[in-house]
Design a protein around this motif. Structure first.
Motif, PDB file in Angstrom:
ATOM      1  N   ILE A  76      32.253  47.011  58.065  1.00 48.46           N
ATOM      2  CA  ILE A  76      31.670  45.708  58.426  1.00 48.46           C
ATOM      3  C   ILE A  76      32.615  44.948  59.357  1.00 48.46           C
ATOM      4  O   ILE A  76      32.188  44.391  60.380  1.00 48.46           O
ATOM      5  CB  ILE A  76      31.379  44.879  57.162  1.00 48.46           C
ATOM      6  CG1 ILE A  76      30.247  45.537  56.351  1.00 48.46           C
ATOM      7  CG2 ILE A  76      31.011  43.440  57.520  1.00 48.46           C
ATOM      8  CD1 ILE A  76      30.035  44.931  54.977  1.00 48.46           C
ATOM      9  N   ASN A  77      33.901  44.951  59.032  1.00 48.86           N
ATOM     10  CA  ASN A  77      34.867  44.243  59.872  1.00 48.86           C
ATOM     11  C   ASN A  77      35.015  44.897  61.237  1.00 48.86           C
ATOM     12  O   ASN A  77      35.126  44.216  62.259  1.00 48.86           O
ATOM     13  CB  ASN A  77      36.226  44.171  59.173  1.00 48.86           C
ATOM     14  CG  ASN A  77      36.284  43.050  58.146  1.00 48.86           C
ATOM     15  OD1 ASN A  77      36.592  41.906  58.474  1.00 48.86           O
ATOM     16  ND2 ASN A  77      35.958  43.381  56.901  1.00 48.86           N
ATOM     17  N   LYS A  78      34.970  46.243  61.261  1.00 42.19           N
ATOM     18  CA  LYS A  78      35.105  46.931  62.551  1.00 42.19           C
ATOM     19  C   LYS A  78      33.894  46.666  63.438  1.00 42.19           C
ATOM     20  O   LYS A  78      34.021  46.504  64.655  1.00 42.19           O
ATOM     21  CB  LYS A  78      35.284  48.429  62.322  1.00 42.19           C
ATOM     22  CG  LYS A  78      35.665  49.175  63.601  1.00 42.19           C
ATOM     23  CD  LYS A  78      36.254  50.540  63.328  1.00 42.19           C
ATOM     24  CE  LYS A  78      36.729  51.171  64.627  1.00 42.19           C
ATOM     25  NZ  LYS A  78      37.363  52.489  64.408  1.00 42.19           N
ATOM     26  N   LEU A  79      32.717  46.617  62.831  1.00 39.40           N
ATOM     27  CA  LEU A  79      31.513  46.266  63.595  1.00 39.40           C
ATOM     28  C   LEU A  79      31.650  44.867  64.191  1.00 39.40           C
ATOM     29  O   LEU A  79      31.283  44.632  65.349  1.00 39.40           O
ATOM     30  CB  LEU A  79      30.281  46.331  62.684  1.00 39.40           C
ATOM     31  CG  LEU A  79      29.782  47.712  62.259  1.00 39.40           C
ATOM     32  CD1 LEU A  79      28.737  47.582  61.156  1.00 39.40           C
ATOM     33  CD2 LEU A  79      29.191  48.465  63.451  1.00 39.40           C
ATOM     34  N   SER A  80      32.192  43.952  63.401  1.00 37.58           N
ATOM     35  CA  SER A  80      32.375  42.576  63.880  1.00 37.58           C
ATOM     36  C   SER A  80      33.336  42.541  65.057  1.00 37.58           C
ATOM     37  O   SER A  80      33.102  41.854  66.054  1.00 37.58           O
ATOM     38  CB  SER A  80      32.878  41.699  62.731  1.00 37.58           C
ATOM     39  OG  SER A  80      33.095  40.381  63.171  1.00 37.58           O
ATOM     40  N   TRP A  81      34.425  43.294  64.956  1.00 39.45           N
ATOM     41  CA  TRP A  81      35.401  43.335  66.051  1.00 39.45           C
ATOM     42  C   TRP A  81      34.764  43.907  67.318  1.00 39.45           C
ATOM     43  O   TRP A  81      34.993  43.401  68.415  1.00 39.45           O
ATOM     44  CB  TRP A  81      36.613  44.193  65.657  1.00 39.45           C
ATOM     45  CG  TRP A  81      37.349  43.683  64.463  1.00 39.45           C
ATOM     46  CD1 TRP A  81      37.403  42.389  64.027  1.00 39.45           C
ATOM     47  CD2 TRP A  81      38.137  44.452  63.561  1.00 39.45           C
ATOM     48  NE1 TRP A  81      38.156  42.299  62.889  1.00 39.45           N
ATOM     49  CE2 TRP A  81      38.648  43.566  62.568  1.00 39.45           C
ATOM     50  CE3 TRP A  81      38.481  45.798  63.459  1.00 39.45           C
ATOM     51  CZ2 TRP A  81      39.440  43.981  61.522  1.00 39.45           C
ATOM     52  CZ3 TRP A  81      39.292  46.215  62.419  1.00 39.45           C
ATOM     53  CH2 TRP A  81      39.755  45.321  61.450  1.00 39.45           C
ATOM     54  N   LYS A  82      33.992  44.966  67.154  1.00 38.96           N
ATOM     55  CA  LYS A  82      33.371  45.593  68.322  1.00 38.96           C
ATOM     56  C   LYS A  82      32.441  44.616  69.034  1.00 38.96           C
ATOM     57  O   LYS A  82      32.459  44.502  70.256  1.00 38.96           O
ATOM     58  CB  LYS A  82      32.594  46.839  67.897  1.00 38.96           C
ATOM     59  CG  LYS A  82      33.444  48.076  67.641  1.00 38.96           C
ATOM     60  CD  LYS A  82      32.566  49.249  67.244  1.00 38.96           C
ATOM     61  CE  LYS A  82      33.419  50.521  67.068  1.00 38.96           C
ATOM     62  NZ  LYS A  82      33.922  51.013  68.374  1.00 38.96           N
TER      63      LYS A  82
END
Length: 619
Positions: A76-82
């Motif tokens: 979830i956090n990596k999706l947000s960063w992307k």
């Protein structure tokens, strides 16, 4: 293999291309997440942000229960960063969407939707915290100076409403579709059934559109860092997202499909496992919103059914369209009354013709029909969004013609449509099973002549006599036919014809009575009974002779029904030794060219044979 109704959704050309590409690239997406818990967390965040229109937030989970795994939180956090990085770099939205889909390629479509909504909830929740994180915490106070919260979270109440309302509409629609996707998946896993291709298409395009919307929203939010005026374009952008993504169409599509494949299989399983007809009927048909009721003539009111009313009985499920006519069940009433005491009950299942727009006031019309029936009835019709309706259509082959499916007391189907047999043999056919019908055909095969004699006994045929049973909707043809039969003008042979007019099966065509000599014209009631008996015998024979397409009786009946439908007239002519069916065209050709065959009769040849031989080339 059953064919299930597909979601009634017409995709745009753009959507068709998207679905085709995504299905080809991500065909093996199957990894799941804990949808239920994640959706609870997502809805609670949106509730706290005042972006949920309906419902209450879910109760908070026990803090000790870490239901969201670390690897899911990392995703979830990596999706947000992307999304944040790509938006900051002003990357095209569709490029970002496909990059995210590649990253999530191992996940199912419903899991993809839940994960991306979690990103959106987390992103918007962080913005809300900027407004709330003041007070004693100096770090929060200084962070707020660096990070500008959206005006919808600020002090300008007019702008707050202006911005929040369209965003609330978008969140509401996305959450609605997401919850339906999750419910579909949950039920599919419970029953261990794979979703149909049509439903998978909805999953695919809905996931793509939700992901696209979230990326657009987050990108738009990052653009507005200068002043409140910049936010005036934000509602317009949200409205554009809603219009282009058609979330309402996806939601309605999933709602209308009502888990058809899954629920249909549940109905099939219930029928297979049932061993008690009363319990089966209650499990399949009885519902609080649509109870089984019967009109009680003693109290002049409708009363509710109890389990005992069906217990231990043979039950006929009478299936018709909602607006059934009394003529279609009058014979069944006459049969039901004498056999009811022998353990026979009937349940009327009205189904809704899709061409009729249903209105609540039509319930009064339905109850009027139910009051004319001495048996039990559903109080509102089944429609095509009901899996039981689909079972009736798919497994019992119901189209538009009334039918009677008969179950024994153990809930086993003993006849898939006994109505033709009941309409012809009546109580003699009880208990209305396939075995009884086979026995009746074997012991008392109803030929065309027997069908006629059942209505009116035929005169004893004497030598030189011909009986002509004929029908037509064209009265000019009838005049010509009668002239032909009454003016054969034989020289050495004496031929007497007895004609019986049986009208036409074209129910709207009112028969006309012709007063011509000794010709017999049936009454309207006799004509109606003849054609009904013909159709009922044809239907019964069709059931009995499915394995054998060569059947003389069935072929004779079908020939008459076909001639009545397509020809200007027809006649069944027979004497003491021969029987033939002629079409109107054949007979017209015969009387127009009488001189070509009449000499054979004058020389002693049987008139039926002479006519048949003459017409053979025409056949």
């Amino acid at each position: 293999m059953a064919k299930f109704p597909t979601p009634d959704l017409k995709y745009t050309t753009d959507e068709q291309e998207i679905i085709q590409k995504l299905e080809a690239k991500y065909e093996r997406k199957n990894r799941d997440v804990d949808n239920k818990h994640l959706m609870d967390v997502i809805k609670n965040i949106f509730h706290s942000c005042n972006l949920v229109k309906n419902g209450a937030p879910s109760p908070p989970e026990n803090a000790e229960n870490e239901l969201i795994r670390d690897d899911i939180r990392y995703i979830i956090n990596k999706l947000s960063w992307k999304i944040t990085c790509n938006s900051a770099c002003e990357m095209d939205v569709d490029e970002t969407v496909h990059e995210l889909l590649d990253f999530l390629s191992e996940f199912s479509w419903d899991a993809t939707v839940v994960l991306i909504l979690a990103v959106f909830a987390m992103n918007h929740g962080e913005l809300l915290l900027l407004k709330q994180s003041t007070g004693e915490n100096p770090i929060a106070k200084f962070l707020k100076k660096l990070k500008i919260p959206p005006p919808s979270l600020g002090s300008n109440e007019d702008l707050k409403l202006y911005v929040e309302e369209p965003l609330k509409n978008l969140v509401d629609q996305m959450l609605g579709v997401a919850e339906q996707l999750v419910q579909f998946k949950e039920q599919a896993l419970t029953q261990k059934i794979e979703l149909s291709s049509s439903v998978r298409k909805v999953f695919c395009i809905a996931a793509y559109r939700i992901l696209q919307s979230v990326v657009k929203c987050i990108s738009s939010t990052m653009e507005f860092v200068k002043s409140d005026d910049e936010y005036k374009d934000f509602p317009t952008k949200i409205q554009q997202i809603i219009r282009s993504c058609r979330f309402t169409a996806f939601g309605d599509c999933l709602k209308n499909s009502k888990f058809f494949e899954l629920e249909y299989n549940g109905v099939v399983w219930t029928f297979k496992q049932a061993n008690d007809v009363a319990k089966l009927l209650f499990n399949i048909f009885f519902a609080k919103s649509n109870p089984i009721r019967q009109f009680d003539g003693m109290i002049k009111k409708m009363k509710n059914v109890s389990l005992d009313d069906f217990q231990g009985n043979t039950v006929g499920i009478f299936i018709t369209e909602f607006n059934v006519k009394e003529d279609d069940f009058s014979v069944l009433i006459d049969t039901y009354n004498p056999v009811k005491e022998n353990g026979f009950e009937v349940l009327w299942i009205p189904v809704l013709d899709q061409s009729i727009g249903w209105k609540d006031e039509l319930l009064d019309d339905l109850e009027k029909v139910a009051r004319k029936m001495p048996w039990w009835s559903l109080t509102s019709p089944l429609s095509s969004n009901n899996p039981v309706w689909w079972y009736i259509k798919q497994d019992w082959q119901f189209e538009r013609t009334p039918m009677l499916v008969v179950l024994d007391k153990y809930a086993k189907v003993i006849h898939t449509n006994a109505l033709p047999m009941v309409n012809y043999w009546r109580e003699e056919a009880f208990p209305f099973s396939m075995e009884t019908e086979t026995k009746l055909w074997r012991e008392n095969s109803p030929t065309i002549i027997k069908i006629i004699e059942k209505i009116q006994p035929l005169p004893q045929i004497k030598q030189g006599e011909i009986i002509c049973v004929y029908g037509s909707h064209d009265m000019s043809w009838v005049h010509d036919f009668l002239y032909f039969t009454n003016h054969l003008e034989m020289k050495d042979a004496e031929v007497k014809t007895i004609t019986i007019y049986v009208g036409t099966n074209r129910r709207k065509q009112k028969s006309q009575k012709l007063e011509t000599g000794n010709n017999i014209f049936w009454s309207e009631d006799m004509i109606l009974r003849f054609w009904r008996d013909l159709e009922n015998v044809a239907a019964s024979k069709m059931i009995q002779s499915r394995e054998n397409s060569v059947d003389a009786i069935k072929n004779e009946i079908e020939t008459i029904l076909s001639y009545d439908d397509k020809e200007e007239g027809w006649a069944l002519m027979f004497n003491e030794s021969s029987k033939f069916i002629f079409s109107g065209k054949q007979l017209k050709y015969c009387w127009e060219n009488k001189k070509d065959w009449i000499e054979k009769v004058n020389k002693g040849e049987d008139i039926m044979n002479a006519i048949t031989e003459y017409l053979q080339p025409l056949k």
